[in-house]
Enzyme design. Structure first.
Site, PDB file in Angstrom:
ATOM      1  N   HIS A   1       1.334  -0.515  10.002  1.00 14.55           N
ATOM      2  CA  HIS A   1       0.017  -0.529   9.363  1.00 14.55           C
ATOM      3  C   HIS A   1      -0.858  -1.623   9.966  1.00 14.55           C
ATOM      4  O   HIS A   1      -0.358  -2.566  10.594  1.00 14.55           O
ATOM      5  CB  HIS A   1       0.173  -0.737   7.854  1.00 14.55           C
ATOM      6  CG  HIS A   1       1.157   0.194   7.236  1.00 14.55           C
ATOM      7  ND1 HIS A   1       2.480  -0.148   7.028  1.00 14.55           N
ATOM      8  CD2 HIS A   1       1.022   1.480   6.812  1.00 14.55           C
ATOM      9  CE1 HIS A   1       3.128   0.882   6.485  1.00 14.55           C
ATOM     10  NE2 HIS A   1       2.265   1.879   6.347  1.00 14.55           N
TER      11      HIS A   1
ATOM     12  N   SER B   1      -0.179   5.763   3.203  1.00 15.47           N
ATOM     13  CA  SER B   1      -0.205   4.297   3.093  1.00 15.47           C
ATOM     14  C   SER B   1      -1.498   3.670   3.588  1.00 15.47           C
ATOM     15  O   SER B   1      -1.771   2.514   3.270  1.00 15.47           O
ATOM     16  CB  SER B   1       0.976   3.689   3.858  1.00 15.47           C
ATOM     17  OG  SER B   1       0.960   4.094   5.214  1.00 15.47           O
TER      18      SER B   1
ATOM     19  N   ASP C   1       2.222  -4.963  10.206  1.00 16.17           N
ATOM     20  CA  ASP C   1       3.684  -4.949  10.074  1.00 16.17           C
ATOM     21  C   ASP C   1       4.367  -4.012  11.064  1.00 16.17           C
ATOM     22  O   ASP C   1       5.526  -3.671  10.892  1.00 16.17           O
ATOM     23  CB  ASP C   1       4.075  -4.572   8.643  1.00 16.17           C
ATOM     24  CG  ASP C   1       3.570  -3.188   8.243  1.00 16.17           C
ATOM     25  OD1 ASP C   1       2.999  -2.485   9.097  1.00 16.17           O
ATOM     26  OD2 ASP C   1       3.755  -2.805   7.071  1.00 16.17           O
TER      27      ASP C   1
END
Length: 601
Positions: A342, A40, A339
């Site tokens: 991340h 990610s 968040d």
């Protein structure tokens, strides 16, 4: 004092514990394509396109709100490191592989998938670790690349891959995230997985090199002990579990350091197997650690608390994670964490700056030939012989061994046993080492079109008269920064004749380090107090800024301006200002606190 050109890239190099270059270097088409693998931290949409079952919120705002103004599949409010890289190299943002229908884009493809692991899913199932986000592990991503390659380069793959940058990661972090969070594994158990995770990454790099990859970047893991996710899940009532400087969980950061060290050792072995390839380790750990050690330095109000989420104390919980239904901070650029898992676009931008400028890369970035010449100004940290050639009255020892013994095996005028930073820079860009200006003989200067060094040991940013007026004796040289600028002006016509604009556009100017001696002479020879020296700072900085301004007006486009060293750690200062009071010393380093904090500590 305002600088005259908004089109010039002025890069301030802060020479402290963590080294970063600010802002990003100018667009430099060293690579013709980028091929990205990972999780990610790099995914530009593959997880979303595959059906984001484990994290559907990524398909909706506030994800993507800052730059794109709509969700893109990036686990961020805006851009990722890979986006800033593509932009800096003049390439389009990398499309996710699953959006290309297997055809790919010749200028780059992103195979990264959020939640991806270095190891295949079966490895985790065998160990009772369930709940992985995706089965698109690193080996799957390599399969996608193999299928896509033919459409990217057809019959000319050798040249295509030679000019491509492969970014393999960050990958491997999720192998441990799932082990710790979903699997409830101990650190000792996770340590036992490290050889397997690193082995999978090394094998992927090995495969890519055999397919034709020449330049590959392999990032390490982040300081997971500073992750809002870990701080929440592994919250402890024992204050000794936390680093008092950062608030991060010590044991998890120690694990990340161990893993990164293991990865670096494995990459070093791989380099020996493939000397034709450039395998570069990107130090994401120390890059991100700066946010947690000194968040305000990067403009962050908070480094540990998530911008988007719900719950105290970190605005995060695993049940109600970032979504349209949770709290979102007003200004994500004030937060390092987006968040809870991340980072924000601003944090990634800071990391990308260090990455793009090669300072957080081991070994140095490849010979990309972005610059055709280097001009250097400064003092003994950069002087390759001017002080020696001018007659080293104050320091005659530089004309004799052991100076120069290590690399050159004879004295060269460098105040070092071997090479300087400027030498390594020239080598990294495929340029010859910079000759000292005073070695250039008249009309022969055209021979030095690839670089000239104007730096002089002992040089000051301010002219000698400034010190004479303040009764500061003992300067080594009168060849101050303004004198060096005069030398540059005298030399320039013979270097580029009528095509100076293009010539200077492709030149790198290193203005410094300069200014350190202004304070060295004031403190050691002039015996001035710290308060007096503080009053000189605006004048010293103005002299440097004016020099940069002059160079830009002459056509300079890219300039690096180094800051001062932590002089409180200098053996000179530790000797001259030795103190019987232990409070004068930093207990972590043994450096003098007052002088260090004044000038760069």
């Amino acid at each position: 004092m305002a600088l005259s050109s908004g089109s010039s890239a002025i890069i301030v190099c802060v020479l402290t514990y963590s080294i970063l270059l600010l802002p990003v270097m100018s667009e430099c088409p060293c690579y013709t394509s980028i091929l990205s693998f990972g999780d990610s931290l790099a995914d530009t949409g593959n997880y979303l396109l595959s059906g984001p079952a484990s994290f559907p919120a990524v398909a909706f705002l506030p994800y993507g709100e800052t730059f794109f103004h709509h969700p893109t599949g990036r686990f961020c409010n805006g851009r990722l490191i890979i986006d800033f890289m593509a932009d800096a190299y003049g390439l389009p943002l990398l499309p996710p592989y699953l959006a290309t229908q297997g055809r790919g884009s010749a200028k780059g493809v992103n195979f990264a998938v959020a939640g991806a692991t270095a190891l295949n899913v079966s490895y985790f199932v065998e160990r009772g670790i369930l709940g992985l986000w995706t089965a698109d592990s690193l080996s799957v991503q390599l399969g996608w690349f193999s299928k896509t390659l033919q459409s990217l380069c057809s019959e000319n793959c050798h040249d295509y891959l030679k000019r491509a940058l492969f970014v393999v990661g960050e990958i491997g972090g999720n192998d441990f995230n799932f082990a710790f969070i979903q699997g409830g594994k101990s650190i000792d158990e996770a340590v036992s997985y490290v050889p397997d995770v690193v082995g999978a990454i090394v094998e992927a790099v090995n495969v890519l090199i055999k397919q034709g990859a020449v330049e590959l970047v392999v990032p390490g893991n982040l300081p997971i002990g500073c992750s809002t996710l870990y701080l929440t899940v592994f919250q402890s009532a024992n204050t000794s579990d936390y680093d008092p400087r950062t608030g991060c969980l010590i044991k998890f950061n120690e694990f990340a350091v161990y893993y990164n060290s293991y990865l670096q050792d494995a990459l070093e072995k791989l380099r020996k197997q493939h000397p034709q390839a450039k395998i570069i380790y990107a130090d994401y750990y120390n890059s991100a650690m700066g946010f947690f050690k000194n968040p305000s330095k990067f403009g962050f109000e908070s480094a540990l608390k998530a911008c988007c989420g719900e719950g105290e104390p970190y605005n995060f919980n695993l049940v109600l994670m970032c979504s349209v239904a949770t709290n979102v901070c007003k200004d994500p650029s004030k937060y390092a964490n987006w968040d809870g898992i991340h980072l924000t676009e601003k944090a990634y931008e800071w990391m990308a700056r260090g990455f793009l400028n090669g300072i957080l890369l081991l070994p140095a970035a490849s010979e990309s030939h972005c610059y055709t010449t280097i001009f250097s100004f400064g003092d003994s940290l950069a002087d390759t012989g001017n002080y020696l050639l001018s007659g080293p009255a104050r320091f005659p020892a530089v004309a004799h061994l052991p100076y120069g013994e290590t690399f050159f095996h004879h004295p060269t005028g460098r105040f070092c046993n071997g090479r300087l930073i400027i030498d390594f820079m020239a080598e990294a860009y495929g340029l010859p080492r910079l000759p000292p200006y005073l070695a250039i003989q008249g009309n022969e200067s055209e021979r030095y079109a690839k670089g000239v060094n104007f730096a002089v040991a002992g040089a000051t940013a301010l002219d000698v008269s400034y010190f004479v007026e303040r009764r500061i004796p003992g300067l080594w040289t009168a060849d101050s920064l303004s004198v060096q600028l005069g030398w540059f002006n005298n030399t320039l016509p013979s270097l580029c004749s009528e095509s100076c604009n293009d010539y200077l556009k492709r030149a790198l100017f290193i203005v410094g380090e300069i200014g350190g001696n202004d304070f060295n002479f004031a403190l050691t020879q002039g015996r001035k107090s710290i308060d007096e020296v503080v009053s000189y700072v605006p004048d010293v900085v103005s002299a440097i800024v004016e020099a940069v301004n002059v160079l830009i007006k002459q056509g300079a486009v890219e300039l690096v301006v180094p800051g001062n060293l932590p002089i409180g750690c200098s053996t000179l200062y530790l000797t001259v200002f030795r103190s019987a009071n232990p409070l004068d010393y930093d207990p972590l380093t043994g450096c003098l606190i007052e002088v260090k904090s004044l000038l760069g500590g």
